[in-house]
Design a protein around this motif. Structure first.
Motif, mmCIF file in Angstrom:
data_model
loop_
_atom_site.group_PDB
_atom_site.id
_atom_site.type_symbol
_atom_site.label_atom_id
_atom_site.label_comp_id
_atom_site.label_asym_id
_atom_site.label_seq_id
_atom_site.Cartn_x
_atom_site.Cartn_y
_atom_site.Cartn_z
ATOM 1 N N VAL A 261 103.321 176.372 0.075
ATOM 2 C CA VAL A 261 103.000 175.927 -1.280
ATOM 3 C C VAL A 261 102.969 174.407 -1.317
ATOM 4 O O VAL A 261 103.879 173.740 -0.842
ATOM 5 C CB VAL A 261 104.038 176.463 -2.291
ATOM 6 C CG1 VAL A 261 103.696 175.979 -3.700
ATOM 7 C CG2 VAL A 261 104.093 177.985 -2.230
ATOM 8 N N LEU A 262 101.878 173.872 -1.871
ATOM 9 C CA LEU A 262 101.717 172.421 -2.017
ATOM 10 C C LEU A 262 101.972 172.037 -3.464
ATOM 11 O O LEU A 262 101.575 172.744 -4.380
ATOM 12 C CB LEU A 262 100.282 172.021 -1.669
ATOM 13 C CG LEU A 262 99.909 171.682 -0.228
ATOM 14 C CD1 LEU A 262 98.407 171.478 -0.134
ATOM 15 C CD2 LEU A 262 100.641 170.442 0.266
ATOM 16 N N GLU A 263 102.625 170.888 -3.651
ATOM 17 C CA GLU A 263 102.789 170.332 -4.989
ATOM 18 C C GLU A 263 102.743 168.825 -4.868
ATOM 19 O O GLU A 263 103.467 168.232 -4.079
ATOM 20 C CB GLU A 263 104.126 170.784 -5.594
ATOM 21 C CG GLU A 263 103.953 171.751 -6.756
ATOM 22 C CD GLU A 263 105.273 172.374 -7.157
ATOM 23 O OE1 GLU A 263 106.198 171.614 -7.467
ATOM 24 O OE2 GLU A 263 105.366 173.631 -7.131
ATOM 25 N N HIS A 264 101.864 168.199 -5.644
ATOM 26 C CA HIS A 264 101.706 166.740 -5.574
ATOM 27 C C HIS A 264 101.543 166.245 -4.152
ATOM 28 O O HIS A 264 102.112 165.235 -3.751
ATOM 29 C CB HIS A 264 102.886 166.036 -6.237
ATOM 30 C CG HIS A 264 103.029 166.390 -7.675
ATOM 31 N ND1 HIS A 264 102.055 166.132 -8.612
ATOM 32 C CD2 HIS A 264 104.022 167.027 -8.343
ATOM 33 C CE1 HIS A 264 102.439 166.563 -9.783
ATOM 34 N NE2 HIS A 264 103.638 167.143 -9.651
ATOM 35 N N GLY A 265 100.809 167.004 -3.369
ATOM 36 C CA GLY A 265 100.512 166.567 -2.006
ATOM 37 C C GLY A 265 101.624 166.833 -1.013
ATOM 38 O O GLY A 265 101.527 166.447 0.142
#
Ligand SMILES: Nc1ncnc2c1ncn2[C@@H]1O[C@H](COP(=O)(O)OP(=O)(O)OP(=O)(O)O)[C@@H](O)[C@H]1O
Ligand SMILES: [Mg+2]
Lengths: 432, 224
Positions: free
Chosen positions: B207-211
């Motif tokens: 999972v990616l969040e804000h890069g």
């Protein structure tokens, strides 16, 4: 596969390709028409300019010096030396004989009219039929050399009609008014050698000194002024090449000063000076000289007309290049997804450019060929409206137009190809 | 050695870090799902892995080659030889038929072979649609043509960016089934998705969040 892609692109996006083809066709048709007219126009303009009269005059050698020194050529005195009428046909036998369009002999004399005043009488050919030794036949005379004359009353003397009166004459409008004579009247003219009644066949308006004159048939004037078979001068209308460095050198220093090679070139080019030189060779004891203004203005008018045509051609090609660049750029822009995709699946730039260029070139060929035939039509329309004759299509125009179309199409495609090369697949494929 | 390894990869757009120091390893034959909210850098990462973009910082090692250092020409070659791409917007050449769209990929790879291209279409269940133009195909069918095209040159790794984003349930299932087959055949799969159902069938989800990579989930119940 390459051809399947090209085929797909061409046939399944017909309307776009047709637009491009039409743009190219317009450019190519204008280029074709202009180039053909330009190549053919030299002859056409010269034929037009012939309307402004002779560009060479021939006089006896002995008189030429006196004439030019004292400007005695007003018919008031009968010249001392003469040319021979029988030599006239030789003018057509010179190296550039084919370029001699027309010529006519003159016999000038001052005559005393019945009211005691004097006027200049000129004997000449009107439309004399000549059958040369070479088998060539032509009609020569002032009818075509004075095509700007307006016959206000009566008509031209037609030498080829049986019914022509042996003493027929045309009278200038100013003189006719002064004498109060009309077509059909006869007037008495007298010289030292005798008198003659002339029957007025028509009144002309020349818009100059000639309006004070009488023109009659050659034998009539010969009898009144000189003798049978003698003439005073000849007017010649010839197609000439505009003068250049070589022609000017030959004209100022004389042909003898030219190197043998230069002489050869000069002699075999239709400069007015080389044609004069050849006329002198053909007619014994004569001096032929160019009537400056006419000869030179012919050359410059021709140059200017051709310059104009070149400019029109360049502008029209420039216009199509702009049109093509707009259309092709728009088409590449529209296809940016497709191009990005091809790049993404591993197509190198040159292969994609190759496809786009091939499509455009095929379209260009179709448009160019269509344009050539449209241009053929344009050329004929222009030829008929401007020059009242058809334009001869020169084969050398085909490769010329082909090369121009290729250059214009490639130049027009440059912005599109640059865009295509800059396009990065990541930017178009994720739907931003 | 892993087939793919991202080491401290960042992608910086001005003040924005679209990817921020990402480390990731993908094994040969693995099926990986990438999830994350919109704008978290998923497509950015796929573009870098797919050799269509370069990282601002870090190394990306694909099959032993650091693609961050390669020239544009070399990257085109790697894309052509090793990678199959599938997009959310199907991206077919609209003036070519289905089979021609598949053949284009062969053409730029080696030699177009219509028979093989037809077999690939048959595999995605579109044999009878081979001569249709994209405009004559449904969305699901178009995406299947894209899959056939991505597979035709037997890539080592298939990258799919939201392949089911524009599809209905039924077509989504067809696509998932095709991925299963690919996985069974040993193809490495990286699938970006918003859809938990599509992520669930993968072996592993990141999972990616804000890069940034914030989470990694192994699918315990994964079945081939
Ligand atoms: N060429 C670019 N120039 C500037 N900013 C960019 C560029 N490409 C992406 N970004 C930014 O980087 C961030 C990550 O974008 P990316 O497309 O990777 O997100 P995503 O996770 O794929 O989102 P989505 O789920 O909506 O597709 C976004 O904020 C985006 O605006
Ligand atoms: Mg995205």
């Amino acid at each position: 596969m390459f051809f399947r892609m090209i085929k797909g692109a061409l046939f399944r996006q017909k309307s776009k390709m047709i637009m491009i083809a039409v743009t190219i066709a317009l450019g190519s048709s204008l280029a074709t028409a202009m180039l053909n007219i330009m190549l053919d126009v030299g002859d056409k303009v010269n034929q037009e300019l012939k309307a402004y009269g002779a560009n060479i005059t021939v006089v006896p050698k002995e008189n030429s010096v006196l004439d030019s020194l004292y400007d005695l050529d007003d018919g008031s005195e009968t010249a001392a030396a003469h040319l021979k009428e029988e030599d006239l046909g030789k003018i057509k036998t010179i190296f550039w004989g084919f370029n001699i369009l027309d010529f006519t002999p003159f016999v000038n004399t001052a005559v005393t009219l019945s009211d005691g005043s004097t006027a200049k009488l000129t004997g000449t050919w009107f439309n004399h039929h000549l059958a040369l030794n070479t088998g060539e036949e032509l009609d020569a005379g002032i009818h075509s050399l004075r095509s700007w004359w307006e016959i206000k009353n009566g008509q031209w003397l037609d030498e080829q009609k049986e019914s022509i009166p042996a003493n027929g004459a045309l009278i200038g409008s100013a003189l006719a008014e002064r004498l109060g004579v009309n077509t059909g009247d006869t007037i008495e003219v007298k010289t030292a050698k005798g008198s003659q009644s002339l029957q007025i066949a028509g009144i002309y308006d020349a818009g100059g000194d000639e309006d004070e004159q009488l023109f009659t048939l050659l034998p009539v004037a010969q009898e009144l002024a000189v003798a049978k078979g003698l003439i005073d001068s000849i007017e010649v209308s010839a197609l000439t090449t505009p003068d250049n460095e070589l022609a000017r050198k030959a004209a100022t220093k004389g042909p003898a000063a030219l190197s043998p090679a230069d002489y050869e070139t000069w002699y075999c080019t239709a400069y007015v000076s080389s044609i004069c030189y050849q006329i002198q060779e053909a007619i014994p004891d004569s001096v032929a000289s160019a009537v400056r203004q006419v000869a030179e203005s012919e050359g410059t008018i021709l140059d200017k007309t051709q310059l104009l045509m070149i400019l029109i051609t360049i502008l029209s090609l420039f216009g199509s290049a702009l049109g093509i660049s707009n259309l092709v750029t728009a088409s590449v822009m529209e296809r940016s997804n497709e191009i990005g995709l091809l790049k993404a699946i591993g197509a190198r730039d040159y292969r994609i450019s190759g496809i786009v260029l091939t499509e455009i070139m095929i379209t260009a060929v179709v448009g160019g060929v269509a344009g050539y035939f449209m241009g053929y039509g344009f050329a004929q329309i222009i030829g008929h409206t401007v020059f009242a004759s058809s334009i001869e299509m020169k084969p050398m125009v085909i490769p010329l137009v082909a090369v121009l179309i290729v250059i214009v199409t490639l130049a027009g495609s440059i912005p599109a190809i640059r865009m295509l090369l800059r396009l990065r697949p990541a930017e178009v494929l994720h739907g931003r | 050695m892993s087939l793919l390894e991202l080491k401290n990869v960042s992608k910086i757009y001005g003040p924005l870090k679209a990817l921020d120091n990402v480390n990731l390893q993908v094994e040969n034959g693995e099926w990986l799902a990438i999830m994350g909210p919109s704008g978290s850098g998923k497509s950015t990462m796929m573009n870098i892995i797919g050799c269509m973009d370069k990282p601002s910082l870090g190394e990306v090692i694909l099959d032993g080659v650091d693609i961050a250092k390669e020239s544009g020409k070399k990257l085109t070659e790697i894309r052509r030889d090793k990678i199959g791409l599938i997009f959310q917007q199907f991206h077919l050449v609209n003036y070519l038929t289905a089979v021609e769209n598949v053949m284009v990929s062969q053409y730029y790879h080696s030699m177009p072979d219509e028979k093989e291209a037809l077999e690939a279409l048959e595999r995605v269940g579109l044999k009878d649609r081979a001569k249709h133009l994209p405009s004559q195909l449904s969305g699901g069918e178009q995406q299947r043509v894209c899959i056939a095209r991505a597979l035709i040159n037997h890539p080592e790794i298939v990258l799919a960016d939201e392949p089911t984003g524009n599809l209905d349930e039924a077509n989504e299932n067809i696509v998932i089934d095709l991925f299963r087959q690919l996985h069974r055949e040993g193809t490495t799969l990286i699938v970006v998705t918003h859809d938990p159902e599509v992520a669930e069938v993968a072996q592993r989800t990141v999972v990616l969040e804000h890069g940034r990579l914030v989470k990694e989930i192994m699918n315990e119940s994964f079945e081939t």
